[in-house]
Write a protein that holds these residues in place. Structure first.
Motif, PDB file in Angstrom:
ATOM      1  N   ARG A 139      -4.608  41.371 -18.597  1.00  0.00           N
ATOM      2  CA  ARG A 139      -3.598  40.320 -19.120  1.00  0.00           C
ATOM      3  C   ARG A 139      -2.756  41.118 -20.072  1.00  0.00           C
ATOM      4  NH1 ARG A 139      -6.105  38.609 -15.582  1.00  0.00           N
ATOM      5  NH2 ARG A 139      -6.561  36.360 -14.956  1.00  0.00           N
ATOM      6  N   LEU A 196      -2.925  38.761  -8.878  1.00  0.00           N
ATOM      7  CA  LEU A 196      -3.654  37.759  -9.234  1.00  0.00           C
ATOM      8  C   LEU A 196      -4.830  37.485  -8.291  1.00  0.00           C
ATOM      9  CD1 LEU A 196      -3.574  35.273 -11.005  1.00  0.00           C
ATOM     10  CD2 LEU A 196      -2.880  33.884  -9.447  1.00  0.00           C
ATOM     11  N   ASP A 199      -7.337  39.596 -10.010  1.00  0.00           N
ATOM     12  CA  ASP A 199      -7.739  39.065 -11.320  1.00  0.00           C
ATOM     13  C   ASP A 199      -6.781  39.940 -12.446  1.00  0.00           C
ATOM     14  OD1 ASP A 199      -8.560  37.294 -13.268  1.00  0.00           O
ATOM     15  OD2 ASP A 199     -10.123  38.580 -13.657  1.00  0.00           O
ATOM     16  N   VAL A 201      -2.767  40.023 -14.120  1.00  0.00           N
ATOM     17  CA  VAL A 201      -1.451  39.268 -14.299  1.00  0.00           C
ATOM     18  C   VAL A 201      -0.600  40.388 -15.164  1.00  0.00           C
ATOM     19  CG1 VAL A 201      -0.314  37.542 -15.137  1.00  0.00           C
ATOM     20  CG2 VAL A 201      -2.438  37.143 -14.041  1.00  0.00           C
ATOM     21  N   GLU A 215      -1.317  30.503 -14.744  1.00  0.00           N
ATOM     22  CA  GLU A 215      -1.797  31.079 -13.578  1.00  0.00           C
ATOM     23  C   GLU A 215      -1.854  30.292 -12.526  1.00  0.00           C
ATOM     24  OE1 GLU A 215      -4.999  33.807 -14.497  1.00  0.00           O
ATOM     25  OE2 GLU A 215      -4.087  34.528 -16.470  1.00  0.00           O
ATOM     26  N   LEU A 218       1.070  30.430 -10.630  1.00  0.00           N
ATOM     27  CA  LEU A 218       1.150  31.610  -9.699  1.00  0.00           C
ATOM     28  C   LEU A 218       0.349  31.800  -8.539  1.00  0.00           C
ATOM     29  CD1 LEU A 218       1.170  34.294 -12.656  1.00  0.00           C
ATOM     30  CD2 LEU A 218       3.052  33.244 -11.329  1.00  0.00           C
ATOM     31  N   ALA A 219      -0.860  30.878  -8.400  1.00  0.00           N
ATOM     32  CA  ALA A 219      -1.570  30.921  -7.351  1.00  0.00           C
ATOM     33  C   ALA A 219      -1.120  30.050  -6.314  1.00  0.00           C
ATOM     34  CB  ALA A 219      -3.070  30.390  -7.915  1.00  0.00           C
TER      35      ALA A 219
END
Length: 308
Positions: A139, A196, A199, A201, A215, A218-219
């Protein structure tokens, strides 16, 4: 990082055809036909290197463990172990004291390119370090942090292009860095969903907070209004970087101008595709149609003629 990530079906070796197949899916022409053969061969050697480093970092190596065997590590080695072994083998490319030749065939093929153009280890090592960073930094708090990552993951490629073509100057490096960072951001925008799932971003956390994007947003299968606004904001940031780097095209001549125009146009065309998808990148990477790329390239070249 750079381009579409695919798993190679062949475990035995990295052939020129396999590398060309990956190159065909990039946002920009890697080594187009109109370049001198020597340039094409050297650019493909560098591209093949960058692809292999990315595949190691992304655990996308072909099944069978051929790459690990070449590097002398177990086939089930983790990416950091593989990257360490690859870096040690890379340094043999630059050994002028007559030491052991690189073990990996791709690095042996890279050695003539390095020697022909007097390339230094730094940009190659930066690409390895970017993939190391991917193993423990997933991240990015601020845009400046992401830009520092692009300094490792993308900008070295542009510097290598300048080195191969013998056109390196401080101003060109600065413009090239802007273009390469833009192209990296574009790829991140295209690959939000895929990243994503890994894992990772690459959207700055402070921008996500500003646009009230989580997040979990975003999923989703498709982007909501806030996520689209965030993508639009980051796309405009990439567009500004491309514009900042565009004078690079006008600073060179001949077929190199066409190549660099292709890089810039590829970024603009990809951003156009993202815009045309109404900034919904979650169903899959928006890709530019060929006619859009050609149109953009014409516009970049017209701008270059006015600046050259």
């Amino acid at each position: 990082m750079t381009g579409v990530r695919q798993v190679r079906p062949d475990a035995s070796a990295r052939t020129p055809l396999a590398t060309l197949d990956k190159a065909a899916h990039e946002n920009f022409p890697v080594a187009p036909f109109f370049l001198p053969r020597a340039w094409r061969d050297d650019l493909m050697a560098v591209y093949g290197y960058a692809r292999l480093v990315d595949d190691i970092g992304d655990s996308d190596l072909a099944p069978g463990g051929a790459d690990a065997r070449h590097l002398g590590v177990p086939g089930d080695a983790d990416p950091l172990t593989l990257l360490d072994a690859f870096e040690a083998d890379l340094l043999r490319v630059f050994d002028r004291a007559g030491g052991r030749a690189p073990a990996h065939p791709l690095l042996r093929a890279l050695r003539p390119t390095v020697r022909r153009h007097g390339l230094t280890p730094e940009p190659f090592l930066a690409l390895v370090e970017a993939n190391r960073q991917d193993q423990h930094v997933r991240r990015y708090a601020r845009y400046d942090d992401l830009a520092a990552y692009c300094e490792l993951s993308a900008n070295p490629v542009g510097r290598l292009v300048l080195g191969i073509t013998g056109t390196t100057t401080p101003e060109r490096v600065r413009r090239s860095d802007a273009v390469c960072t833009a192209l990296q951001i574009v790829e991140h925008l295209q690959d939000v969903a895929e990243d994503l799932r890994r894992d990772r971003v690459y959207l700055p956390a402070d921008d996500m907070a500003r646009f009230h994007v989580t997040e979990a947003d975003l999923a989703r299968p498709t982007a909501g209004a806030s996520a689209r606004a965030l993508v639009a904001y980051e796309a405009e940031r990439a567009r500004e970087l491309l514009n900042e780097g565009t004078p690079l095209v006008g600073s060179v001549h001949g077929r190199l101008r066409l190549l660099l125009a292709g890089f810039v146009a590829g970024g603009h065309a990809a951003l156009d595709a993202i815009r045309d998808a109404r900034y919904d990148v979650l169903p899959g990477p928006p890709r530019a149609a060929k006619h859009r790329l050609i149109r953009r390239m014409g516009a970049v070249l017209r701008t270059a003629r006015g600046e050259g």
